[in-house]
Motif scaffolding. Sequence first.
Motif, short mmCIF file in Angstrom:
data_model
loop_
_atom_site.label_atom_id
_atom_site.label_comp_id
_atom_site.label_asym_id
_atom_site.label_seq_id
_atom_site.Cartn_x
_atom_site.Cartn_y
_atom_site.Cartn_z
N MET A 26 0.84 -1.19 0.00
CA MET A 26 0.00 0.00 0.00
C MET A 26 0.88 1.25 0.00
SD MET A 26 -3.00 -1.44 0.18
CE MET A 26 -4.10 -0.08 0.58
N LEU A 27 0.52 2.22 -0.84
CA LEU A 27 1.16 3.53 -0.79
C LEU A 27 0.32 4.41 0.13
CD1 LEU A 27 3.22 5.64 -1.71
CD2 LEU A 27 1.78 6.06 -3.71
N LEU A 28 0.93 4.84 1.24
CA LEU A 28 0.17 5.59 2.23
C LEU A 28 -0.16 6.99 1.72
CD1 LEU A 28 1.69 4.67 5.70
CD2 LEU A 28 0.13 3.39 4.21
N CYS A 29 -1.34 7.46 2.10
CA CYS A 29 -1.75 8.81 1.75
C CYS A 29 -1.16 9.81 2.73
CB CYS A 29 -3.28 8.92 1.73
SG CYS A 29 -4.04 8.83 3.36
N THR A 30 -1.33 11.07 2.45
CA THR A 30 -0.73 12.12 3.26
C THR A 30 -1.21 12.08 4.71
OG1 THR A 30 -2.46 13.63 2.49
CG2 THR A 30 -0.35 13.69 1.33
N GLY A 31 -2.44 11.65 4.93
CA GLY A 31 -3.00 11.65 6.28
C GLY A 31 -2.63 10.46 7.12
N ASP A 32 -1.94 9.46 6.54
CA ASP A 32 -1.63 8.23 7.27
C ASP A 32 -0.13 8.01 7.43
OD1 ASP A 32 -2.57 5.98 8.66
OD2 ASP A 32 -2.27 4.68 6.92
N MET A 33 0.69 8.92 6.91
CA MET A 33 2.14 8.75 7.00
C MET A 33 2.65 9.10 8.39
SD MET A 33 3.89 10.00 3.47
CE MET A 33 3.66 11.72 3.89
N GLY A 34 3.81 8.54 8.72
CA GLY A 34 4.47 8.86 9.97
C GLY A 34 5.04 10.27 9.97
N PHE A 35 5.41 10.73 11.15
CA PHE A 35 5.87 12.11 11.35
C PHE A 35 7.06 12.45 10.48
CE2 PHE A 35 8.54 15.16 13.66
CZ PHE A 35 7.64 16.19 13.92
N ALA A 36 8.05 11.56 10.38
CA ALA A 36 9.30 11.88 9.68
C ALA A 36 9.29 11.48 8.21
CB ALA A 36 10.49 11.20 10.38
N ALA A 37 8.25 10.80 7.77
CA ALA A 37 8.25 10.23 6.42
C ALA A 37 7.84 11.25 5.36
CB ALA A 37 7.32 9.03 6.36
N ALA A 38 8.49 11.14 4.19
CA ALA A 38 8.06 11.89 3.02
C ALA A 38 7.25 10.99 2.08
CB ALA A 38 9.27 12.45 2.27
N LYS A 39 7.48 9.68 2.17
CA LYS A 39 6.74 8.71 1.36
C LYS A 39 6.89 7.35 2.01
CE LYS A 39 6.44 6.81 -3.36
NZ LYS A 39 7.00 6.89 -4.75
#
Length: 425
Positions: A319-332
Motif C-alpha cells: 500500500m502507498l500511504l496517503c498524506t494523512g496516514d504517514m508517519g511524522f518523519a516520512a516523506a513517502k
Amino acid sequence: MHDIRIIRENPPAFDAGLARRGLEPLGTLIAVEDARWRAVSTALQEGLARRNEASKAIGAAMGKGDTATAEALKAEVAELKSRLPELEAEEKALAEAVQTRLAAIPNLPAADVPDGADETDNREEHRWGTPRSFDFEPRDHADFGPALGLDFEGAAAMSGARFAALRGPMARLHRALAQFMLDRQSGANGYTEVNPPLLVRSEALFGTGQLPKFAEDLFQTTDGRWLIPTAEVSLTNLVREQILQEAELPLRFTALTPCFRSEAGSAGRDTRGFIRQHQFEKVELVAICTPEQAAQEHAHMVAAAEGILQALNLPYRRMLLCTGDMGFAAAKTFDLEVWLPSQNTYREISSVSTCADFQARRMNSRYRPEGEKGTRFVHTLNGSGLAVGRTLVAVLENYQNADGSVSIPPVLQPYMGGIDMLRPA
C-alpha cells in the motif's frame, strides 16, 4: 527538521505542503518569527563589534590626550555592556522559539504521495500470493496459540497486559523467523548487521523524530535515557553529527533488536493476541544515501522486506500511504500488509519510508560530494524487514491445521532442528 531558508523564500509553498498533511498554515508566522530573530541577532552582532571597536579606541584616545573622546567612548562601552545581555537573552529565546516550532512540524509529503485523510485513502500498488482456502474455519492465533506455547497469562501475571512469553518450540519458531530474516537481510540484500544500543539519549530520539511529539509512547529510564521503540533510532543515529564522503554511500544497516512501545495512543486496538505488544522484536533496515540514490534505495528496501514474505509464502499487498496516514518523519511510505485468515483481511507488517533530509537536519548528518568543498545533508530511509512477532502471527494463522497444529514453512525448517510442525501440548 525543515530548511528555514525554503520557508523564508516561499511561505505559501510551505503552507501548501502542510495543507496536504491536514495542518493549518504556518509559513508566514515562521517567516515573521525568523525575521525578528535575525534582526535581533544582527543587532547583537553589531553591538558586540561596536563594543570591541570602542574599547580599542579608548586606549588610542588616551594616548593622544583626548580625554573628552575617551570619556565618551567609556560611556558608550558601559551602555553597550548593560544592553548586550538583554539582546543575548532575547536572541536566544527567539532562536529557541523558531527551532521549537520547526521541530514540531512533520515532514512534507513527496509529490507522488496521494492526498487523503486516513488509511481508507491509501492506495493499493501490488498484491502477491493467494490466500489459502481452508477446509475448516480458521482460528485466531490467540485462541489456538496457548496450546502451542504462546503464554499470555504467565506474562500478564508478571508484567501486565500486552506482554507474552513464548515456550518450547513456539519460542524456537520465533527465533527461527528472526534469524532467517537477519540472515537474508545481511546476506543477499546487502545490509551490514549491527548490534546497537537499546538505550539512547533524548538527542537520538529527537534526531529520528520520536521526540518531542511522541514522548508518551516511549519508556524512559530513571537516568533520563530511553528504551528504543525501533532500531531505526540506533541505526540512523550511527551517522549523527558526521560528515561522510560520497564514495561511502549508500550505507545499509540492519539489526535484530527488542523494541519497546507503551502503545499509549492505541487503547482498545488488538488487546488480544500477539499483534500489538509493549515489547517485541523486529529486524530493522536503514539506509543512508545521497538524494540521487534515495529512490533506488527505497525500492531496494521494499523488495528486501517483500522477499521475506515471499520466501515464507505469506500473501500480502503493498500500500502507498496517503498524506494523512504517514508517519511524522516520512516523506513517502509503503506499507506491506500480510493476510490474516482469522480476520479475513490484510494487516500491516512493515512500513518502509524515505525521509529525504528531514532526519539528517535534526541529526546534522552530512556528506561531501566528490569534487566539492561544501557539504549537503544525507537522505535517510528505514523499514521493517520484518516485525518478528507479527510475522509469527501470520505463520501461525496461515499454516494452521484443523487439529490445532501448525506446519513449519520449509524455509524455516533448517532453523528448527528437525521440527517440522508445532503440535498442541
